[in-house]
Scaffold this active site. Sequence first.
Site, short mmCIF file in Angstrom:
data_model
loop_
_atom_site.label_atom_id
_atom_site.label_comp_id
_atom_site.label_asym_id
_atom_site.label_seq_id
_atom_site.Cartn_x
_atom_site.Cartn_y
_atom_site.Cartn_z
N LYS A 244 0.65 -1.28 -0.31
CA LYS A 244 -0.30 -0.13 -0.39
C LYS A 244 0.92 0.99 -0.19
O LYS A 244 2.26 1.28 0.69
CB LYS A 244 -1.48 -0.06 1.35
N SER B 206 -9.72 -0.63 6.97
CA SER B 206 -9.31 -0.50 5.61
C SER B 206 -8.15 -2.30 5.17
O SER B 206 -8.14 -1.80 4.02
CB SER B 206 -8.37 0.56 6.06
N SER C 280 -9.63 1.84 3.38
CA SER C 280 -8.30 2.36 2.87
C SER C 280 -7.26 1.17 1.84
O SER C 280 -6.73 2.52 0.66
CB SER C 280 -7.69 3.62 3.34
#
Length: 537
Positions: free
Chosen positions: A118, A222, A198
């Site tokens: 990420k 997330s 996210s």
Amino acid sequence: MLLGCALLGACERQPSPTSASSAEAPGAERGPAGTAPFAFAELEVAELQARMARGELDSRTLTRAYLDRIAAIDHAGPTLRAVIELNPDALDEADVRDAERAAGRPRGPLHGIPVLLKDNIDATPMANSAGSLALAGHRPARDAFLVRRLRDAGAVLLGKTNLSEWANFRSSRSTSGWSARGGQTRNPYVLDRSPCGSSSGSAVAVAASLAAVAIGTETDGSILCPAAVNGLVGIKPTVGLVSRDGIIPIAASQDTAGPMARSVADAAVLLAAMAGPDPADPATGGTGRPPPVDYVVHLRADGLHGARIGILREHGVDAQPDVDAAFERAIGTLQAAGATVVEARIATAGEWSDDEFTVLLHEFRDGLERYLDSRQAPVRDLPAIVAFNHDHAAQELPWFGQELLERAAATPGLDDPAYRRARDRARRLAREQGLEAALRDGRLDALVAPTVGPAWPIDPVNGDNFTGAGYGVAAVAGTPSITVPMGDSHGLPLGIVFLGPAWSEGRLIELAYAFERLSAARAAPRFLATVSIPAPE
């Protein structure tokens, strides 16, 4: 809240795509319409390792194949926008791993396996931006601690994934999976549906076989939400199991990184490589932390036999017939595997919400500014980021604002008595009086609930139409949770979440693995344009 323009972030040394590795092979699965079959679609880490051990595959070939796959369906084709930047050294890293294997020095089950990270995790030589143009040129000088562990385990860093900008801590009406740097990530099951966030890009990339596994981060949902709506396994570890050093933060009380994978086995392999104490993150050396664990030993087909599982029907997900039906089938699977299921409830459910928000606002500014200063970032404080967004409003603020950043910038700091009261009260209500009380009172191994409802349509004007979730208590409590596919709603994946006490990752993996084997609920994405409504006869 989901915590947790198509700028590729490429540089001159980025590997160029070719088509050689996309040739059809035995067992290859069809990709989206108009694309070549992909030889490694849906393959687990153990199978890839077995092929490399037999000399049928090497890391360079595998890495090249994933790079071609990214070019074909992420940057072109259905244009998923899951990968925000490629590692220009990926093929060189793969060559090193192949040389080590040839010399008889494989490092373990991740040796030569490409992994995506990420884009809020430091990994040289790539940028670390949290999706913001303010940090698009920020290239940290050293790896995050967990990235060093992955390299030590033999993983190949393939690149960085898109995310909800600032890990979705920017606006109360944001659109999951959108960042100014990476654009809008799309759900590979139905392209006009949200990937959630996210950790949107990490989830979509693994679901679409752009990499074997990926790393996400979570503050509240997330990892679990994008994993569930993209048909994946996601593990949100106990806070302190995985170091947060080198990760752009939201809140030290709740932040953690975790694995995202197509199977419990792959997630267990990745978690074992990530976890470890780090002097730079005091939470990883706290009291009660267990010694290092090889989570692969917890992959037990009989893991549910004799377990006591609490069913959370007041689970926080809005009533939805397909979700309710899938959950009832999942309960039947638990019972068929030899588990005793009992009704359970979190007595304090929702009572921590206001305090959690206070904690996030205060800890975000403190943690972010510490990170920016320690990494010598091009901007050093939150007011500067707010100002940057105002100055670049056409790129940064076209759909929604930054009111959460502005509120966080106005907080007085971690010495504020109101913050301290909120922090202590939120943890007590969610953990001691919430999750732990429910587990203790029912003499339970774990609690289960639907993870989240089916993915909603992407709507940049109105933002996310979030329909509730079953994982919030573990996020605030700092305890582990695992989501596993349990079914679908008109082709949109649904997940079930297992919630346990602190440091119970091994036991949760046993439960989740046994459920996964019996339910076999995961299906590969079909890259549908939309959910079709049948025409009347």
